[in-house]
Motif scaffolding. Structure first.
Motif, PDB file in Angstrom:
ATOM      1  N   ASN A 509      16.122   3.683  -1.010  1.00  0.00           N
ATOM      2  CA  ASN A 509      14.665   3.657  -1.074  1.00  0.00           C
ATOM      3  C   ASN A 509      14.072   4.210   0.208  1.00  0.00           C
ATOM      4  OD1 ASN A 509      14.747   2.453  -3.621  1.00  0.00           O
ATOM      5  ND2 ASN A 509      14.695   0.383  -2.754  1.00  0.00           N
ATOM      6  N   THR A 510      12.937   4.849   0.052  1.00  0.00           N
ATOM      7  CA  THR A 510      12.190   5.349   1.216  1.00  0.00           C
ATOM      8  C   THR A 510      11.284   4.278   1.782  1.00  0.00           C
ATOM      9  OG1 THR A 510      12.239   7.536   0.183  1.00  0.00           O
ATOM     10  CG2 THR A 510      10.717   7.212   2.012  1.00  0.00           C
ATOM     11  N   HIS A 511      10.688   3.479   0.923  1.00  0.00           N
ATOM     12  CA  HIS A 511       9.788   2.401   1.330  1.00  0.00           C
ATOM     13  C   HIS A 511      10.228   1.117   0.643  1.00  0.00           C
ATOM     14  CE1 HIS A 511       6.267   4.096   3.627  1.00  0.00           C
ATOM     15  NE2 HIS A 511       6.840   5.221   3.216  1.00  0.00           N
ATOM     16  N   ALA A 512       9.642   0.033   1.087  1.00  0.00           N
ATOM     17  CA  ALA A 512       9.886  -1.264   0.466  1.00  0.00           C
ATOM     18  C   ALA A 512       8.923  -1.547  -0.675  1.00  0.00           C
ATOM     19  CB  ALA A 512       9.790  -2.375   1.509  1.00  0.00           C
ATOM     20  N   ALA A 513       8.053  -0.605  -0.978  1.00  0.00           N
ATOM     21  CA  ALA A 513       7.063  -0.725  -2.047  1.00  0.00           C
ATOM     22  C   ALA A 513       6.791   0.682  -2.560  1.00  0.00           C
ATOM     23  CB  ALA A 513       5.786  -1.407  -1.533  1.00  0.00           C
ATOM     24  N   PRO A 514       6.015   0.832  -3.631  1.00  0.00           N
ATOM     25  CA  PRO A 514       5.726   2.176  -4.132  1.00  0.00           C
ATOM     26  C   PRO A 514       5.131   3.092  -3.070  1.00  0.00           C
ATOM     27  CG  PRO A 514       5.084   0.550  -5.759  1.00  0.00           C
ATOM     28  CD  PRO A 514       5.509  -0.220  -4.546  1.00  0.00           C
ATOM     29  N   VAL A 515       5.563   4.346  -3.106  1.00  0.00           N
ATOM     30  CA  VAL A 515       5.070   5.359  -2.173  1.00  0.00           C
ATOM     31  C   VAL A 515       3.761   5.903  -2.729  1.00  0.00           C
ATOM     32  CG1 VAL A 515       5.585   7.527  -1.019  1.00  0.00           C
ATOM     33  CG2 VAL A 515       7.427   5.902  -1.498  1.00  0.00           C
ATOM     34  N   SER A 516       2.731   5.854  -1.919  1.00  0.00           N
ATOM     35  CA  SER A 516       1.402   6.274  -2.383  1.00  0.00           C
ATOM     36  C   SER A 516       1.056   7.689  -1.954  1.00  0.00           C
ATOM     37  CB  SER A 516       0.339   5.293  -1.875  1.00  0.00           C
ATOM     38  OG  SER A 516       0.384   5.203  -0.459  1.00  0.00           O
ATOM     39  N   VAL A 517       1.398   8.082  -0.722  1.00  0.00           N
ATOM     40  CA  VAL A 517       1.019   9.406  -0.204  1.00  0.00           C
ATOM     41  C   VAL A 517       2.220   9.989   0.544  1.00  0.00           C
ATOM     42  CG1 VAL A 517      -0.618  10.732   1.176  1.00  0.00           C
ATOM     43  CG2 VAL A 517      -1.362   8.630   0.057  1.00  0.00           C
ATOM     44  N   VAL A 518       2.478  11.274   0.309  1.00  0.00           N
ATOM     45  CA  VAL A 518       3.509  12.012   1.051  1.00  0.00           C
ATOM     46  C   VAL A 518       2.857  13.278   1.578  1.00  0.00           C
ATOM     47  CG1 VAL A 518       5.791  13.032   0.995  1.00  0.00           C
ATOM     48  CG2 VAL A 518       5.270  11.117  -0.498  1.00  0.00           C
ATOM     49  N   VAL A 528       5.553  12.770   6.488  1.00  0.00           N
ATOM     50  CA  VAL A 528       4.974  11.451   6.716  1.00  0.00           C
ATOM     51  C   VAL A 528       4.749  10.806   5.362  1.00  0.00           C
ATOM     52  CG1 VAL A 528       3.077  10.151   7.708  1.00  0.00           C
ATOM     53  CG2 VAL A 528       3.890  12.216   8.848  1.00  0.00           C
ATOM     54  N   THR A 529       5.280   9.618   5.191  1.00  0.00           N
ATOM     55  CA  THR A 529       5.123   8.876   3.937  1.00  0.00           C
ATOM     56  C   THR A 529       4.341   7.596   4.204  1.00  0.00           C
ATOM     57  OG1 THR A 529       7.231   7.726   4.239  1.00  0.00           O
ATOM     58  CG2 THR A 529       7.266   9.789   3.006  1.00  0.00           C
ATOM     59  N   CYS A 530       3.439   7.286   3.292  1.00  0.00           N
ATOM     60  CA  CYS A 530       2.663   6.051   3.344  1.00  0.00           C
ATOM     61  C   CYS A 530       2.876   5.301   2.029  1.00  0.00           C
ATOM     62  CB  CYS A 530       1.174   6.332   3.549  1.00  0.00           C
ATOM     63  SG  CYS A 530       0.805   7.344   4.997  1.00  0.00           S
ATOM     64  N   GLY A 531       2.989   3.986   2.114  1.00  0.00           N
ATOM     65  CA  GLY A 531       3.292   3.209   0.924  1.00  0.00           C
ATOM     66  C   GLY A 531       2.379   2.016   0.761  1.00  0.00           C
ATOM     67  N   LEU A 532       2.543   1.376  -0.372  1.00  0.00           N
ATOM     68  CA  LEU A 532       1.784   0.162  -0.643  1.00  0.00           C
ATOM     69  C   LEU A 532       2.314  -1.025   0.130  1.00  0.00           C
ATOM     70  CD1 LEU A 532       1.244   0.466  -4.513  1.00  0.00           C
ATOM     71  CD2 LEU A 532      -0.164   1.336  -2.640  1.00  0.00           C
ATOM     72  N   ASP A 533       3.401  -0.858   0.871  1.00  0.00           N
ATOM     73  CA  ASP A 533       3.893  -1.908   1.765  1.00  0.00           C
ATOM     74  C   ASP A 533       3.227  -1.873   3.121  1.00  0.00           C
ATOM     75  OD1 ASP A 533       4.926   0.484   2.498  1.00  0.00           O
ATOM     76  OD2 ASP A 533       7.024  -0.106   2.440  1.00  0.00           O
ATOM     77  N   LYS A 551       4.979  -0.505  10.894  1.00  0.00           N
ATOM     78  CA  LYS A 551       4.765  -1.573   9.919  1.00  0.00           C
ATOM     79  C   LYS A 551       3.429  -2.263  10.166  1.00  0.00           C
ATOM     80  CE  LYS A 551       9.702  -2.569   9.311  1.00  0.00           C
ATOM     81  NZ  LYS A 551      10.747  -3.628   9.318  1.00  0.00           N
ATOM     82  N   ASN A 552       2.948  -2.919   9.127  1.00  0.00           N
ATOM     83  CA  ASN A 552       1.690  -3.669   9.201  1.00  0.00           C
ATOM     84  C   ASN A 552       0.546  -2.800   9.711  1.00  0.00           C
ATOM     85  OD1 ASN A 552       4.019  -5.797  10.567  1.00  0.00           O
ATOM     86  ND2 ASN A 552       3.170  -6.246   8.560  1.00  0.00           N
ATOM     87  N   CYS A 553       0.419  -1.625   9.129  1.00  0.00           N
ATOM     88  CA  CYS A 553      -0.596  -0.679   9.604  1.00  0.00           C
ATOM     89  C   CYS A 553      -2.006  -1.148   9.266  1.00  0.00           C
ATOM     90  CB  CYS A 553      -0.325   0.699   9.004  1.00  0.00           C
ATOM     91  SG  CYS A 553       1.248   1.408   9.535  1.00  0.00           S
ATOM     92  N   HIS A 554      -2.207  -1.633   8.062  1.00  0.00           N
ATOM     93  CA  HIS A 554      -3.518  -2.171   7.660  1.00  0.00           C
ATOM     94  C   HIS A 554      -3.304  -3.636   7.300  1.00  0.00           C
ATOM     95  CE1 HIS A 554      -6.034   1.539   7.289  1.00  0.00           C
ATOM     96  NE2 HIS A 554      -4.835   2.097   7.259  1.00  0.00           N
ATOM     97  N   THR A 555      -3.983  -4.496   7.984  1.00  0.00           N
ATOM     98  CA  THR A 555      -3.835  -5.934   7.760  1.00  0.00           C
ATOM     99  C   THR A 555      -5.208  -6.584   7.603  1.00  0.00           C
ATOM    100  OG1 THR A 555      -3.792  -6.367  10.140  1.00  0.00           O
ATOM    101  CG2 THR A 555      -1.660  -6.089   9.018  1.00  0.00           C
ATOM    102  N   ASP A 564      -0.734  -7.946   4.586  1.00  0.00           N
ATOM    103  CA  ASP A 564      -0.664  -6.488   4.626  1.00  0.00           C
ATOM    104  C   ASP A 564      -1.517  -5.898   3.504  1.00  0.00           C
ATOM    105  OD1 ASP A 564       1.037  -6.544   6.767  1.00  0.00           O
ATOM    106  OD2 ASP A 564       2.849  -6.490   5.548  1.00  0.00           O
ATOM    107  N   ILE A 565      -2.256  -4.841   3.838  1.00  0.00           N
ATOM    108  CA  ILE A 565      -3.116  -4.155   2.884  1.00  0.00           C
ATOM    109  C   ILE A 565      -2.467  -2.815   2.524  1.00  0.00           C
ATOM    110  CG2 ILE A 565      -5.428  -3.307   2.420  1.00  0.00           C
ATOM    111  CD1 ILE A 565      -5.233  -6.313   2.841  1.00  0.00           C
ATOM    112  N   GLU A 566      -2.476  -2.480   1.249  1.00  0.00           N
ATOM    113  CA  GLU A 566      -1.834  -1.260   0.781  1.00  0.00           C
ATOM    114  C   GLU A 566      -2.576  -0.026   1.265  1.00  0.00           C
ATOM    115  OE1 GLU A 566      -2.912  -3.672  -1.036  1.00  0.00           O
ATOM    116  OE2 GLU A 566      -1.426  -4.432  -2.473  1.00  0.00           O
ATOM    117  N   ILE A 567      -1.817   0.996   1.642  1.00  0.00           N
ATOM    118  CA  ILE A 567      -2.377   2.288   2.019  1.00  0.00           C
ATOM    119  C   ILE A 567      -2.502   3.131   0.757  1.00  0.00           C
ATOM    120  CG2 ILE A 567      -2.046   4.371   3.394  1.00  0.00           C
ATOM    121  CD1 ILE A 567      -0.480   2.707   5.380  1.00  0.00           C
ATOM    122  N   THR A 568      -3.701   3.607   0.473  1.00  0.00           N
ATOM    123  CA  THR A 568      -3.954   4.319  -0.776  1.00  0.00           C
ATOM    124  C   THR A 568      -4.302   5.788  -0.577  1.00  0.00           C
ATOM    125  OG1 THR A 568      -6.262   3.569  -0.665  1.00  0.00           O
ATOM    126  CG2 THR A 568      -4.704   2.227  -1.944  1.00  0.00           C
ATOM    127  N   ALA A 569      -4.646   6.221   0.629  1.00  0.00           N
ATOM    128  CA  ALA A 569      -5.027   7.616   0.852  1.00  0.00           C
ATOM    129  C   ALA A 569      -4.678   7.986   2.281  1.00  0.00           C
ATOM    130  CB  ALA A 569      -6.509   7.840   0.578  1.00  0.00           C
TER     131      ALA A 569
END
Length: 1217
Positions: A509-518, A528-533, A551-555, A564-569
């Motif tokens: 796996n690349t992330h611990a949650a679904p990958v939202s943006v690559v 650079v990958t951003c995920g819902l984790d 980790k814990n980029c948006h909290t 933790d808040i999911e990164i969507t964009a």
């Protein structure tokens, strides 16, 4: 980007934006390193420091830095130096100071730090524990494991690098072993490795009648023996081969009861296995034997159980069992023992809780090697320990709540002391390949530690919730091959501890949650990958290494807990030096992602998800569920002002947006609304709805929005701009819209083609709908909807993300079902005069999907009536939805981010390159050469391989199998020539070849041709039309029966039983048809026999058998024919039934002389038969014999049925001849 922008208002800093593109105009044949830390020396660094200090304001510009580097003999090409300058200039002022220069050098060293690779995406214990009942009457007191292979391996057989992945063999029942649990009363239960119950057994004493009390349990895996130790001071060895549990050996009268046991063996069987026993008096005893032919436990005939006392073992009564004793090794009971075969060393520990007696100078653990003893002095002693031979470390835990890490050969002081537990340590184990230490305390709290840095990684407290607080005697056992921790009490709990990656199921796996943006950064050439984790991870796609993880980029703080808040964009700035991310709670952050530093925090409306972000020069645009575009300033000195809100023309949440630099912005909503905006002014100029794209929709605010706009302007003029946001929130209108019964079509993705001009004839905007269609619009003021095409081949699928190459030749789409499709759009939606010819041979070489198949596949069948755009590739890339897709132009690499936690790289033709974060070796790539040009067979992702279609297999593997039909050659020369021709032709020619004669076979023939043309009329009145009714069919006739010979008819008409006379004898099947012999002995007078009622006896007057030549006999006392009956004809409940039968047969059993033969009775002149009717037991016939007879004479018998109740079961008649 085709345009050239000035990166700053300063004319001196004229740096082309094109220099950060991966498709630069320079044709680079080899990669030029831009990493200064590889080339600079200490003397050069000192000289550069002096030059920086002597510069004005201690800052240098673009040209000054290049001269300084050339002064210390460090030169670059123009292209490489421009990229280097942009990397060093982190604050985007195009002036570099000494701090920025040194920071760039430090970042270079950090990228090569191996510690950046070891940080896991998930916690070591991330899966929920598996809980089940123990099925024991009391709590489990002991656990052991019947292993398939040993935990100890000879050092010459240990691999250099222990792989952190498995091929699934460890999970199979043949390789995972079998759990054994025991309770105090002696009940044992066997479980599979996945906690499925197998069987149960009991271990009890063979002498004492009182119940046993199990103290310890140990599996001798190499000889399939389970050993139990009990309070009777005896060892019981039970055999477990072939699902048995047989007591094989008992050793009684040990000096002290055994408290703990351990077993050490090698898989090769060349080294003596050792069973280590620790008792209550501090003694340690070792039983050693060779596992060859199961050693002393070999099964021998006549010796099912070996029973002896310990004194006999010491005397050598069993030569194959070698004992050794270590008397008074500790002064307290032995708490844990272990024997290392590689070190030939015994480890034994004990607890010393009496602090007044020992005063902290107790030998908590003693290491015995030959005759040498080494004491590890630990206060309060040692409860448990673990020896990691591959690392030469020893981990101990005791009542003092500390976990100590020792070097095996240094006992003076520990290497590290890990603190954090609040109770005594009851279990420890090590994962050497993961560099992790696990410890469990008395309060059932598990802590995971880093073995090298000695830091705490995780605290797992779920056992406190699962196990009742009254249960304190909990047993733990670690399965090193499966990496499972088994916890047993009144429940069985299985915990996965950092499990291996199953490469037969996934590449990782690349992330611990679904990958939202690559995203691909063209300046630093990384992904650079951003995920819902809430993770941001920087990857090097050319080596597959992970550079930085944040980790814990948006909290968000909710009830005192940080969530933790999911990164969507996410997107990059125009020079791709910074990263902008948007989260589900409406927050936005600007990152210097090379050093994981947040540069700026922003936000749209609270709790409104950000669905799209756009960063253009001097401005940042964010849109989402607030239904409007929010503009933030990116100008130095004005970045912290109030954001500008564009007019709110949308009536639903914005789902996606895109921009064309210098021209406009397009936004789309869930309800299918599309609005085109002027980028410079933020004013809308066209509005569409995807459900009716030809309809003109006037751009006008609704009544509530107009009132809100006027009110906000009036209040802002009176109260000032400082309270504008508060007023807007207080006067927020009701935004709930009712769309009626018609469900609107939502827009999933939009894409601006940057190379298409802004004319009404050029389709420049691609809009994906949830119905599976992609609509094409022109963003010109007088443009509009042009065309649409179907972009999926499965019902319910739709395109979620789109991308294009730099020249807009191909459209790359990712669907909700995980399919990747590539469309050729060079000539799609452009004027006829600008269309160019397409070289199909070149496309077939690049895309194997275009090559012809034997049958039209599903992806091609759907678009067979859709000429444009041309589908050049289609394959399944992920098991779940693809959320983001991108393309790297120069190496022609496609990357996708999916909901299945992975980001995968593909060639443009569809070959699979790898998954970011995989544990498998990475195929090295380069940003300057095209990937996938080597003609080799590419492997498939393991998860896709299980569900892939023929098209996916062909595209990803790059191999197309052309099948040919080869038939066996006949003997005839004509058949040989025909078979050679057929073998050389392709399978598709089979359908064009004329049929062989005869076409209809050898059983049908066509009607003869006549002068008058015959018209065939089919009968259409029936449901089925007989197509071949006009053909001549040979009629089928009944088979002729051959006449029966008269001899057979005569024999069949006769009845042998009418002439049969019951005599004592038996039928010999090897002689004549009926061979009557005299028995060897006569039955005694008065004797009787009970015969089973399987034979039906026919009682009647004997007649002369003319066929057998036997004389006719007559005599008195024989029953008349009218009294004959058959017991099988008797029906229950009708005692007066007629028992008459003409053809009665007797059942003669040839194997038994008693079956069906009546015995003589001396008290009567004839034999009598007694039939007990209505008896609930099986029917028997009691026959008495009157007198003996000699051969040649005919006895006289008298059969008379006895009266009785009706029989419950009728007797069946069978023939013995």
């Amino acid at each position: 980007m085709s345009m050239v922008y000035l990166a700053s208002g300063d004319s001196n800093a004229n740096i082309e934006y094109q220099t950060i593109s991966s498709t630069a105009t320079q044709q680079l044949t080899q990669e030029q390193s831009e990493r200064l830390h590889d080339r600079i020396t200490k003397a050069q660094l000192q000289k550069l420091y002096d030059l920086f200090k002597s510069s004005p304001d201690q800052m240098v510009g673009y040209s000054e830095l290049r001269h300084m580097l050339e002064d210390v003999d460090i030169t670059f090409t123009d292209y490489t130096y421009t990229r280097l300058f942009l990397k060093i200039n982190q604050n985007s002022d195009f002036m570099i100071d000494w701090n920025e220069f040194v920071s760039y050098l430090i970042f270079g060293f950090q990228e090569e730090d191996p510690s950046s690779q070891k940080e896991a995406l998930t916690m070591p214990i991330s899966a929920p524990p598996v809980v089940r009942k123990t099925e024991h009457r009391s709590a489990v007191c002991c656990i052991t494991l019947l292993k398939v292979k040993s935990d100890q391996t000879p050092m010459e057989e240990i691999p250099e690098l222990s792989a952190n992945y498995s091929f699934g063999g460890e999970d199979s029942p043949e390789n995972s072993g079998m759990w054994v649990t025991a309770s105090r009363e002696g009940q044992l239960r066997f479980w599979s490795a996945h906690m499925e119950p197998l069987r149960s057994a009991v271990s009890e004493s063979i002498h004492l009648k009182m119940p046993t009390w199990i103290l310890a349990l140990q599996a001798l895996s190499d000889v399939s023996i389970v050993c139990t130790a009990s309070t009777e001071r005896e060892l019981r060895f039970h055999e477990t081969i072939a699902s048995t549990f047989t007591l094989r050996m008992v050793i009684r009268s040990l000096p002290y009861a055994v408290y703990c046991m351990s077993y050490a063996f090698y898989n090769n069987g060349k080294t003596h296995s050792k069973l280590v026993l620790g008792d209550y008096a501090g003694n340690v005893r070792i039983l050693s034997y060779s596992p060859y032919l199961r050693g002393p436990f070999q099964a021998k005939p006549g010796a099912a159980l070996v029973e002896l006392v310990w004194a006999d073992v010491l005397k050598g009564r069993i030569p194959l069992l070698i004992p050794r004793e270590h008397i008074n090794l500790h002064s307290e009971l032995i708490s844990c023992v272990y024997y290392s075969l590689h070190m030939n060393t015994l480890f034994a520990s004990a607890e010393y809780r009496n602090t007044k007696k020992y005063r902290g100078r107790c030998p908590g653990l003693i290491m015995v090697s030959n005759d040498d003893r080494n004491n590890f002095r630990i206060p309060l002693g040692v409860s448990v320990f673990y020896v990691a031979e591959s690392k030469n470390i020893l981990v101990t835990g005791g009542p003092d709540t500390f976990v100590r890490i020792w070097d095996v050969y240094i006992s003076s002081e520990p290497s590290a002391i890990l603190t954090g537990h609040n109770g005594g340590i009851v279990a420890v184990f090590v994962q050497p390949e993961e560099n992790k230490v696990y410890s469990v305390d008395y309060h059932k709290v598990i802590k995971v530690w880093d073995l090298q840095e000695h830091t705490l990684l995780q605290t797992f407290g779920e056992l406190v919730r699962i196990i009742h607080h009254s249960e304190t005697d909990i047993k733990y056992y670690y399965h090193s091959h499966l990496r499972d921790l088994l916890v047993a009490g009144r429940k069985l709990i299985q915990i996965k501890c950092c499990p291996r990656v199953r490469v037969d199921l996934t590449d990782g796996n690349t992330h611990a949650a679904p990958v939202s943006v690559v995203l691909y950064n063209r300046l630093f050439r990384n992904i650079v990958t951003c995920g819902l984790d809430s993770y941001i991870i920087v990857w090097d796609p050319w080596t597959g290494r992970r550079k930085i993880i944040m980790k814990n980029c948006h909290t968000k703080m909710i009830y005192g807990e940080i969530i933790d808040i999911e990164i969507t964009a996410a997107c990059f700035d125009p020079l791709e030096q910074f990263l902008l991310t948007g989260a589900r709670d409406g927050s936005l952050k600007i990152w210097n992602y090379n050093n994981a530093v947040v540069v700026r925090n922003m936000s749209i409306q609270p709790d409104q998800e950000v669905t799209a972000v756009i960063w253009v020069i001097d401005r940042i645009l964010a849109m989402g569920w607030d239904r409007q575009v929010t503009e933030f300033n990116d100008v130095a000195g004005r970045e912290y002002g109030d954001p500008k809100k564009w007019a709110k023309f949308h009536t639903d949440d914005i789902t996606c947006a895109d921009v064309k630099l210098g021209e406009g912005v397009v936004t789309a909503t869930y309800s299918g609304e599309i609005i085109f905006w002027k980028l410079e002014t933020g004013q809308p100029y066209r509005r569409y709805n995807v459900m009716n794209p030809y309809q003109f929709i006037e751009l006008k605010l609704n009544t509530e929005e107009e009132k809100l706009t006027r009110r906000s302007k009036r209040i802002s003029s009176l109260m000032g701009a400082g309270r504008r946001t508060l007023v807007l929130q207080n006067f927020k209108p009701d935004e709930i819209k009712d769309y009626g019964a018609n469900i609107p079509v939502s827009v999933q993705a939009v894409l601006f083609l940057q190379k298409r001009p802004m004319t009404k004839d050029h389709g420049s905007v691609f809009i994906s709908l949830d119905t599976g269609y992609i609509q094409v619009y022109s963003h010109h003021q007088h443009g509009g909807f042009i065309k649409q095409f179907f972009a999926v081949h499965k019902v319910g699928d739709c395109v979620l993300t789109m991308a294009s190459d730099r020249k807009n030749r191909f459209l790359y789409t990712g669907t909700a079902f995980g399919y990747i499709k590539i469309w050729h759009i060079v000539n799609y939606c452009i004027p006829q005069a600008e269309k160019t010819e397409v070289c199909m041979p070149r496309l077939r070489l690049d895309f194997i999907f275009l090559r012809k198949d034997l049958f039209l596949t599903r992806a091609k069948r759907v678009i067979r009536n859709q000429p444009e755009p041309m589908l050049v590739s289609s394959y399944k890339g992920h098991l779940k939805a693809i959320n983001s897709i991108g393309f790297i132009n120069l190496p022609k690499i496609l990357f996708t981010g999916s909901h299945d936690y992975s980001c995968r790289l593909w060639t443009q033709g569809g070959r699979y390159l790898g998954t970011l974060g995989t544990v498998l070796p990475w195929s090295k790539l380069t940003p300057f050469e095209r990937a996938g040009e080597d003609n080799r067979a590419y492997r498939l992702p393991p998860d896709i391989k299980k569900v892939a279609s023929s098209t996916t297999l062909k595209v990803i593997s790059g191999i197309q199998h052309t099948g040919t039909v080869k038939r066996a050659k006949a003997v005839d020369e004509r058949e040989d020539e025909r078979d050679v021709e057929e073998a050389a032709s392709d399978v598709k020619n089979m359908f064009d070849r004329p049929l062989r004669e005869p076409i209809l076979g050898h059983h049908f023939q066509l009607p003869g041709r006549s002068v008058i043309e015959q018209r065939i009329d089919l009968d259409t009145t029936e449901l089925c039309i007989p197509v071949y009714t006009h053909l001549r069919v040979y009629p089928s006739e009944m088979m002729e029966h051959l006449p029966t010979p008269p001899v057979i008819g005569q024999v069949r008409a006769e009845n042998y039983l009418d002439h049969y006379m019951p005599v004592v004898g038996k039928v010999d099947p090897h002689d004549s048809a009926i061979n009557i012999r005299e028995p060897q002995k006569r039955a005694k007078a008065g004797s009787s026999s009970l015969l089973p009622a399987r034979a039906g006896y026919s009682l009647g007057k004997p007649k002369t058998n003319s066929v057998l030549g036997m004389p006719r006999s007559s005599g008195a006392g024989l029953c008349k024919p009218r009294t004959s009956f058959t017991l099988s004809d008797y029906t229950p409940g009708n005692p007066k039934a007629d028992f008459s039968s003409r053809n009665m047969k007797s059942n003669l059993s040839s194997g038994s002389p008693k079956a069906g033969i009546p015995k003589a009775d001396s008290s009567h002149g004839s034999a009598k038969a007694s039939c007990r009717l209505g008896s609930p037991k099986p029917d028997y016939i009691s026959i008495k014999k009157r007198a003996s007879f000699s051969p040649g004479t005919t006895p006289k018998t008298d059969f008379s049925p006895k009266a009785g109740k009706p029989k419950t079961n009728t007797m069946k008649s069978s023939n013995s001849h």
